[in-house]
Design a protein around this motif. Structure first.
Motif, PDB file in Angstrom:
ATOM      1  N   ILE A  70      48.401  35.629  42.410  1.00 36.47           N
ATOM      2  CA  ILE A  70      48.705  35.675  40.978  1.00 36.47           C
ATOM      3  C   ILE A  70      49.554  36.907  40.688  1.00 36.47           C
ATOM      4  O   ILE A  70      49.542  37.872  41.445  1.00 36.47           O
ATOM      5  CB  ILE A  70      47.412  35.747  40.118  1.00 36.47           C
ATOM      6  N   MET A  71      50.291  36.823  39.592  1.00 39.19           N
ATOM      7  CA  MET A  71      51.079  37.976  39.149  1.00 39.19           C
ATOM      8  C   MET A  71      50.445  38.560  37.893  1.00 39.19           C
ATOM      9  O   MET A  71      50.022  37.811  37.007  1.00 39.19           O
ATOM     10  CB  MET A  71      52.514  37.542  38.788  1.00 39.19           C
ATOM     11  N   VAL A  72      50.372  39.873  37.851  1.00 39.62           N
ATOM     12  CA  VAL A  72      49.955  40.544  36.624  1.00 39.62           C
ATOM     13  C   VAL A  72      51.096  41.498  36.296  1.00 39.62           C
ATOM     14  O   VAL A  72      51.230  42.552  36.907  1.00 39.62           O
ATOM     15  CB  VAL A  72      48.626  41.319  36.817  1.00 39.62           C
ATOM     16  N   GLY A  73      51.955  41.072  35.365  1.00 40.96           N
ATOM     17  CA  GLY A  73      53.200  41.811  35.166  1.00 40.96           C
ATOM     18  C   GLY A  73      53.988  41.742  36.458  1.00 40.96           C
ATOM     19  O   GLY A  73      54.101  40.674  37.053  1.00 40.96           O
ATOM     20  N   PRO A  74      54.523  42.864  36.945  1.00 39.37           N
ATOM     21  CA  PRO A  74      55.271  42.849  38.196  1.00 39.37           C
ATOM     22  C   PRO A  74      54.377  42.941  39.441  1.00 39.37           C
ATOM     23  O   PRO A  74      54.858  42.813  40.565  1.00 39.37           O
ATOM     24  CB  PRO A  74      56.138  44.106  38.096  1.00 39.37           C
ATOM     25  N   ALA A  75      53.077  43.156  39.250  1.00 40.10           N
ATOM     26  CA  ALA A  75      52.164  43.335  40.396  1.00 40.10           C
ATOM     27  C   ALA A  75      51.685  41.983  40.909  1.00 40.10           C
ATOM     28  O   ALA A  75      51.338  41.093  40.145  1.00 40.10           O
ATOM     29  CB  ALA A  75      50.956  44.177  39.979  1.00 40.10           C
ATOM     30  N   ARG A  76      51.671  41.842  42.239  1.00 38.06           N
ATOM     31  CA  ARG A  76      51.207  40.587  42.847  1.00 38.06           C
ATOM     32  C   ARG A  76      49.886  40.850  43.554  1.00 38.06           C
ATOM     33  O   ARG A  76      49.762  41.821  44.299  1.00 38.06           O
ATOM     34  CB  ARG A  76      52.232  40.075  43.853  1.00 38.06           C
ATOM     35  N   TYR A  77      48.933  39.950  43.332  1.00 36.75           N
ATOM     36  CA  TYR A  77      47.626  40.058  43.980  1.00 36.75           C
ATOM     37  C   TYR A  77      47.353  38.802  44.800  1.00 36.75           C
ATOM     38  O   TYR A  77      47.667  37.698  44.381  1.00 36.75           O
ATOM     39  CB  TYR A  77      46.508  40.198  42.926  1.00 36.75           C
ATOM     40  N   ILE A  78      46.733  39.026  45.962  1.00 39.17           N
ATOM     41  CA  ILE A  78      46.275  37.907  46.785  1.00 39.17           C
ATOM     42  C   ILE A  78      44.754  37.972  46.846  1.00 39.17           C
ATOM     43  O   ILE A  78      44.168  39.041  47.025  1.00 39.17           O
ATOM     44  CB  ILE A  78      46.857  37.972  48.223  1.00 39.17           C
ATOM     45  N   VAL A  79      44.134  36.804  46.693  1.00 39.05           N
ATOM     46  CA  VAL A  79      42.686  36.674  46.890  1.00 39.05           C
ATOM     47  C   VAL A  79      42.522  35.650  48.001  1.00 39.05           C
ATOM     48  O   VAL A  79      43.073  34.549  47.905  1.00 39.05           O
ATOM     49  CB  VAL A  79      41.979  36.177  45.609  1.00 39.05           C
TER      50      VAL A  79
ATOM     51  N   MET B 110      38.631  35.330  36.796  1.00 32.12           N
ATOM     52  CA  MET B 110      37.984  36.633  37.011  1.00 32.12           C
ATOM     53  C   MET B 110      38.901  37.586  37.785  1.00 32.12           C
ATOM     54  O   MET B 110      38.988  38.772  37.477  1.00 32.12           O
ATOM     55  CB  MET B 110      36.662  36.449  37.783  1.00 32.12           C
ATOM     56  N   ALA B 111      39.588  37.040  38.787  1.00 26.33           N
ATOM     57  CA  ALA B 111      40.499  37.871  39.573  1.00 26.33           C
ATOM     58  C   ALA B 111      41.642  38.379  38.698  1.00 26.33           C
ATOM     59  O   ALA B 111      42.048  39.539  38.779  1.00 26.33           O
ATOM     60  CB  ALA B 111      41.051  37.075  40.756  1.00 26.33           C
ATOM     61  N   TYR B 112      42.146  37.498  37.842  1.00 27.67           N
ATOM     62  CA  TYR B 112      43.240  37.870  36.951  1.00 27.67           C
ATOM     63  C   TYR B 112      42.825  38.994  36.010  1.00 27.67           C
ATOM     64  O   TYR B 112      43.531  39.990  35.832  1.00 27.67           O
ATOM     65  CB  TYR B 112      43.698  36.639  36.160  1.00 27.67           C
ATOM     66  N   LEU B 113      41.627  38.855  35.423  1.00 22.96           N
ATOM     67  CA  LEU B 113      41.149  39.872  34.473  1.00 22.96           C
ATOM     68  C   LEU B 113      40.878  41.191  35.188  1.00 22.96           C
ATOM     69  O   LEU B 113      41.209  42.267  34.666  1.00 22.96           O
ATOM     70  CB  LEU B 113      39.891  39.374  33.755  1.00 22.96           C
ATOM     71  N   ALA B 114      40.314  41.114  36.397  1.00 23.64           N
ATOM     72  CA  ALA B 114      40.048  42.336  37.171  1.00 23.64           C
ATOM     73  C   ALA B 114      41.364  43.014  37.560  1.00 23.64           C
ATOM     74  O   ALA B 114      41.480  44.239  37.499  1.00 23.64           O
ATOM     75  CB  ALA B 114      39.227  42.004  38.422  1.00 23.64           C
ATOM     76  N   ALA B 115      42.362  42.212  37.913  1.00 23.61           N
ATOM     77  CA  ALA B 115      43.665  42.763  38.290  1.00 23.61           C
ATOM     78  C   ALA B 115      44.338  43.406  37.071  1.00 23.61           C
ATOM     79  O   ALA B 115      44.938  44.477  37.172  1.00 23.61           O
ATOM     80  CB  ALA B 115      44.557  41.665  38.874  1.00 23.61           C
TER      81      ALA B 115
END
Lengths: 192, 126
Positions: A70-79, B110-115
């Motif tokens: 997922i992207m949060v603004g310009p930051a990318r996260y992997i789960v 939940m992951a989105y909110l935590a991020a």
């Protein structure tokens, strides 16, 4: 679905560039999380996101998912699903990294509001195919396979060297045609 | 409404990467884009989403590079948070049973909110 023209060669070049950027040789193994960190991609462990123990227990029993990004603004996260084997996790994380490298648009829409159901807005077989292929190149590059075969490595040794799994190593050996290359080379030496 | 695409940056990179290649040839390489559309984009016209994605792929650049960062505009946005949609790449079985789907979607939320929280804290530290 066939990949677009030039993509396979492009993916092998990306695999070489990734190693060069990380100060590695073309035949070295590339660790998915280390490469992700190099690209500025972050990880969210599942227990960090989900605090409810019952829900966590349900998620830990689920086998039908591998990873999401997922992207949060310009930051990318992997789960990713950490209950899977190390080799499978490596492939799954590289697949998510490959979406980023290819500039793919995400296709799953999940409403933030609980209770509302998500949907797959568009399923691009093409982008999943590209991410799969590039992940394979990143994990087990052709140059690496050539080196491994020249050094007489078994498949199991290659799995350890590339931090991959047997399915990926045998798939990449088959797809790159490296075995035929060596077999043809041995035949022409005998004929000479 | 502010434009979400950094069109000047996109146009400049497109022109530079095209180099000596003609508009028609470049458009053919990009695929399903006309030369005239490409010309308009180089002059600053914002492309539609599909064309934008195709151009980014041709450039070999992630789409995020040309997207304006999110900005908070106060109470108005808070009302829209309920309608906010999280877009995700999801690697999972194609057919998921309802419970798995619900659990996964909850995890994504939940992951989105935590991020989001982590990024806010990061922003405060910077």
């Amino acid at each position: 679905m066939p990949l677009k023209r030039g993509f396979k060669a492009h993916a092998e070049r990306i695999a070489l560039k990734a190693r060069s950027d990380m100060g590695l040789q073309p035949h070295h193994g590339l660790h998915a999380k280390e490469y992700a960190a190099f690209l500025g991609i972050k990880f969210m462990p599942v227990p960090h996101a989900v605090k409810d123990k019952d829900h966590l227990a349900v998620l830990n029993r689920l086998d039908g998912w591998s990873a999401f990004s997922i992207m949060v603004g310009p930051a990318r996260y992997i789960v990713n699903n950490e209950t899977h084997s190390d080799g499978r996790q490596e492939t799954d994380i590289m697949h998510e990294i490959s979406h980023h490298l290819c500039g793919h648009q995400p296709s799953h829409a999940v409403p933030l509001r609980e209770g509302a159901s998500g949907q797959c807005r568009s399923y691009f077989k093409e982008i999943e195919g590209e991410a799969d292929w590039m992940a394979g190149c990143l994990k087990v590059p052709k140059a690496g396979l050539v080196w491994a075969i020249q050094n007489g490595m078994t498949n199991d040794e290659m799995v350890l060297h590339f931090r991959s799994n047997l399915k990926m190593v045998t798939f990449r050996r088959s797809m790159t045609g490296v075995d035929k290359m060596f077999s043809a080379s041995r035949s022409s030496s005998r004929a000479a | 409404m502010a434009n979400p695409i950094k069109i000047n940056e996109l146009a400049a990179l497109l022109k530079s990467r095209r180099g000596g290649l003609g508009l028609r040839e470049a458009a053919e390489q990009i695929g399903d884009v006309s030369a005239s559309t490409l010309s308009r984009i180089e002059q600053g016209k914002v492309p539609d989403l599909e064309t934008f994605v195709k151009i980014c792929r041709w450039l070999g650049e992630p789409t995020e590079r040309f997207l304006e960062p999110e900005t908070h505009t106060g109470k108005k946005d808070r009302k829209n948070e309920d309608e906010e949609i999280i877009m995700a790449h999801l690697r999972a079985d194609k057919l998921l049973d309802p419970q798995t789907k619900t659990s996964l979607e909850h995890l994504i939320r939940m992951a989105y909110l935590a991020a989001k929280e982590a990024e806010k804290k990061q922003g405060r530290k910077a």
